[in-house]
Design an enzyme around this catalytic site. Sequence first.
Site, PDB file in Angstrom:
ATOM      1  N   LEU A 181       0.818  -1.213   0.000  1.00  0.00           N
ATOM      2  CA  LEU A 181       0.000   0.000   0.000  1.00  0.00           C
ATOM      3  C   LEU A 181       0.855   1.268   0.000  1.00  0.00           C
ATOM      4  CD1 LEU A 181      -0.118   1.538   3.007  1.00  0.00           C
ATOM      5  CD2 LEU A 181      -1.555  -0.397   3.546  1.00  0.00           C
TER       6      LEU A 181
ATOM      7  N   CYS B 153       9.505   4.512   3.837  1.00  0.00           N
ATOM      8  CA  CYS B 153       9.693   3.204   3.187  1.00  0.00           C
ATOM      9  C   CYS B 153      10.870   3.161   2.219  1.00  0.00           C
ATOM     10  CB  CYS B 153       8.422   2.801   2.464  1.00  0.00           C
ATOM     11  SG  CYS B 153       7.015   2.716   3.585  1.00  0.00           S
TER      12      CYS B 153
ATOM     13  N   ARG C  52       8.397  11.910   7.619  1.00  0.00           N
ATOM     14  CA  ARG C  52       9.605  11.093   7.810  1.00  0.00           C
ATOM     15  C   ARG C  52      10.500  11.203   6.578  1.00  0.00           C
ATOM     16  NH1 ARG C  52       7.319   5.326   9.100  1.00  0.00           N
ATOM     17  NH2 ARG C  52       5.636   6.154   7.812  1.00  0.00           N
TER      18      ARG C  52
HETATM   19  C1  UGA Z   1       6.023   3.120  -1.187  1.00  0.00           C
HETATM   20  C2  UGA Z   1       5.597   2.178  -2.329  1.00  0.00           C
HETATM   21  O1  UGA Z   1       5.153   2.945  -3.431  1.00  0.00           O
HETATM   22  C3  UGA Z   1       4.475   1.246  -1.860  1.00  0.00           C
HETATM   23  O2  UGA Z   1       4.137   0.331  -2.899  1.00  0.00           O
HETATM   24  C4  UGA Z   1       4.977   0.481  -0.634  1.00  0.00           C
HETATM   25  O3  UGA Z   1       3.962  -0.384  -0.125  1.00  0.00           O
HETATM   26  C5  UGA Z   1       5.361   1.473   0.453  1.00  0.00           C
HETATM   27  O4  UGA Z   1       6.388   2.336  -0.043  1.00  0.00           O
HETATM   28  C6  UGA Z   1       5.853   0.702   1.632  1.00  0.00           C
HETATM   29  O5  UGA Z   1       6.906   0.070   1.533  1.00  0.00           O
HETATM   30  O6  UGA Z   1       5.143   0.618   2.641  1.00  0.00           O
HETATM   31  P1  UGA Z   1       5.009   5.379  -0.168  1.00  0.00           P
HETATM   32  O7  UGA Z   1       6.219   5.419   0.711  1.00  0.00           O
HETATM   33  O8  UGA Z   1       3.670   5.619   0.419  1.00  0.00           O
HETATM   34  O9  UGA Z   1       4.909   3.939  -0.885  1.00  0.00           O
HETATM   35  O10 UGA Z   1       5.239   6.474  -1.273  1.00  0.00           O
HETATM   36  P2  UGA Z   1       5.432   6.537  -2.861  1.00  0.00           P
HETATM   37  O11 UGA Z   1       4.167   6.882  -3.496  1.00  0.00           O
HETATM   38  O12 UGA Z   1       6.160   5.342  -3.337  1.00  0.00           O
HETATM   39  O13 UGA Z   1       6.397   7.806  -2.962  1.00  0.00           O
HETATM   40  C7  UGA Z   1       7.702   7.761  -2.383  1.00  0.00           C
HETATM   41  C8  UGA Z   1       8.472   9.024  -2.653  1.00  0.00           C
HETATM   42  O14 UGA Z   1       8.827   9.088  -4.027  1.00  0.00           O
HETATM   43  C9  UGA Z   1       7.741  10.325  -2.353  1.00  0.00           C
HETATM   44  O15 UGA Z   1       8.608  11.187  -1.644  1.00  0.00           O
HETATM   45  C10 UGA Z   1       7.408  10.880  -3.721  1.00  0.00           C
HETATM   46  O16 UGA Z   1       7.332  12.270  -3.721  1.00  0.00           O
HETATM   47  C11 UGA Z   1       8.586  10.389  -4.540  1.00  0.00           C
HETATM   48  N1  UGA Z   1       8.325  10.296  -5.986  1.00  0.00           N
HETATM   49  C12 UGA Z   1       7.365   9.458  -6.468  1.00  0.00           C
HETATM   50  C13 UGA Z   1       9.075  11.051  -6.866  1.00  0.00           C
HETATM   51  O17 UGA Z   1       9.975  11.804  -6.465  1.00  0.00           O
HETATM   52  N2  UGA Z   1       8.851  10.940  -8.217  1.00  0.00           N
HETATM   53  C14 UGA Z   1       7.889  10.120  -8.697  1.00  0.00           C
HETATM   54  O18 UGA Z   1       7.741  10.070  -9.936  1.00  0.00           O
HETATM   55  C15 UGA Z   1       7.139   9.365  -7.811  1.00  0.00           C
END
Ligand code: UGA
Length: 447
Positions: free
Chosen positions: A161, A271, A342
């Site tokens: 998720l 994460c 975080r």
């Molecule tokens: C992430 C994974 O996407 C989930 O599938 C996983 O379950 C989760 O970690 C976990 O291990 O529990 P999450 O940490 O909620 O989910 O956030 P993401 O949507 O993956 O975004 C992570 C970071 O990447 C954010 O800081 C976002 O701003 C950045 N990001 C995302 C970018 O810089 N560029 C992008 O194109 C996409």
Amino acid sequence: MSLKISVIGTGYLGATHAAAMAELGFEVLGLDVVAEKIDKLRRGEVPMYEPGLEELLRKHVAGLPGSSGRLRFTMDFAEAAAFGDVHFVCVNTPQRHGEYAADMSYVDSAVASLAPHLTRPTLVVGKSTVPVGSADRLAAYLAAHAPAGEAAELAWNPEFLREGFAVDDTLHPDRIVTGVRSARAEELLRQVYATPIADGTPFVVTDFPTAELVKTSANSFLATKISFINAMAEVCEAAGGDVAKLAEAIGHDDRIGRKFLRAGIGFGGGCLPKDIRAFMARAGELGADQALTFLREIDSINMRQRGQMVELARQALGGGSFLGKRVAVLGAAFKPDSDDVRDSPALNVAGQIHLQGGQVTVFDPKGMENARRVFPTLGYADSALEAVRGADVVLHLTEWREFRELDPRELGKVASAQVILDGRNALDPELWRAAGWTYRAMGRPTA
Ligand code: UGA
């Protein structure tokens, strides 16, 4: 007879999982060792901002008006053990202080507290993100310490998720992965997930190590995609290209895809950063560290983006010191639709500028309280407009919809200088330029 489900750990993952299980029709008992969390959940309150979660919780928490009554909470392991046919372990595995490795103490203590009470055949299902090999170890522990012995079985069922989409991702996952050692364990998990399986969700059955690795490799791949596009942004910057166009163009190739190719200040949160580090640490222990050395580079490209944003801000202010300069920061959460700060790139950039003498004022639609707690010395404003008032430069660092809907003309009237730096490549450059702003984003042409 319908299965009864206990959920150990009611943080992000556990609270969402417990509410989702109740929504799927099961009787659920959530357990946590923090009394405050349990009190809140019993009142139907969620300890963090997550769209739709509070509504789902209220729909099911016993004792609340109009609820199904299927969801209850406890702090008592004996009660959870007696109640549940299936026990989900949803506690967190943060980065160990001063190391790359994951801190397994919460998982270990959850299993150790549960085991002595497992007197009948049962299934303990790990959901936490753990170093590969943990499930093997925990299965042996259960068999040795549960009165039910081998009948207290383990399975591993990683969770994918995303914060901000937690409810939908849990009720409608894009795949269900289960590491099992027996047909009985698989059958029980098929019963738990009967609804999403009937909806067509792929159900992938594996051994323990594969299930554990699916999770860490998925997050590593996502981190790699982000750092890849950020590396391309650096090259675009040097060559005068446009990384947003480049991402669009390569994304048309199905094999590459458009998602997770948004260049900017990079990934943060609870994460991705800690998972790639724990993965490297574990590979090292297994003698496979060479296979993951590329993740070091992924990590360092990512961290570099934050520093580059600071330099971009410095340039925008004339290239000298930040002393006495007023900097507005839009965004504190690590991503939109979340109040989680975080390892937030936005807060990191704000903090760096502040520590170099800049007068930083932050606004975030939901992350203010958490940001204040982590960084009490930054300035905080009650709205985007107030943050921008008197600013010499504006930094857009978390791409909330609210920020895309801002009227650049209104902001232009209160800013001291009309310079906006888009750290998320998410604003419309034409709109801002037409309103008289200088718009800059990493990896994109200056005008
Ligand atoms: C992430 C994974 O996407 C989930 O599938 C996983 O379950 C989760 O970690 C976990 O291990 O529990 P999450 O940490 O909620 O989910 O956030 P993401 O949507 O993956 O975004 C992570 C970071 O990447 C954010 O800081 C976002 O701003 C950045 N990001 C995302 C970018 O810089 N560029 C992008 O194109 C996409």
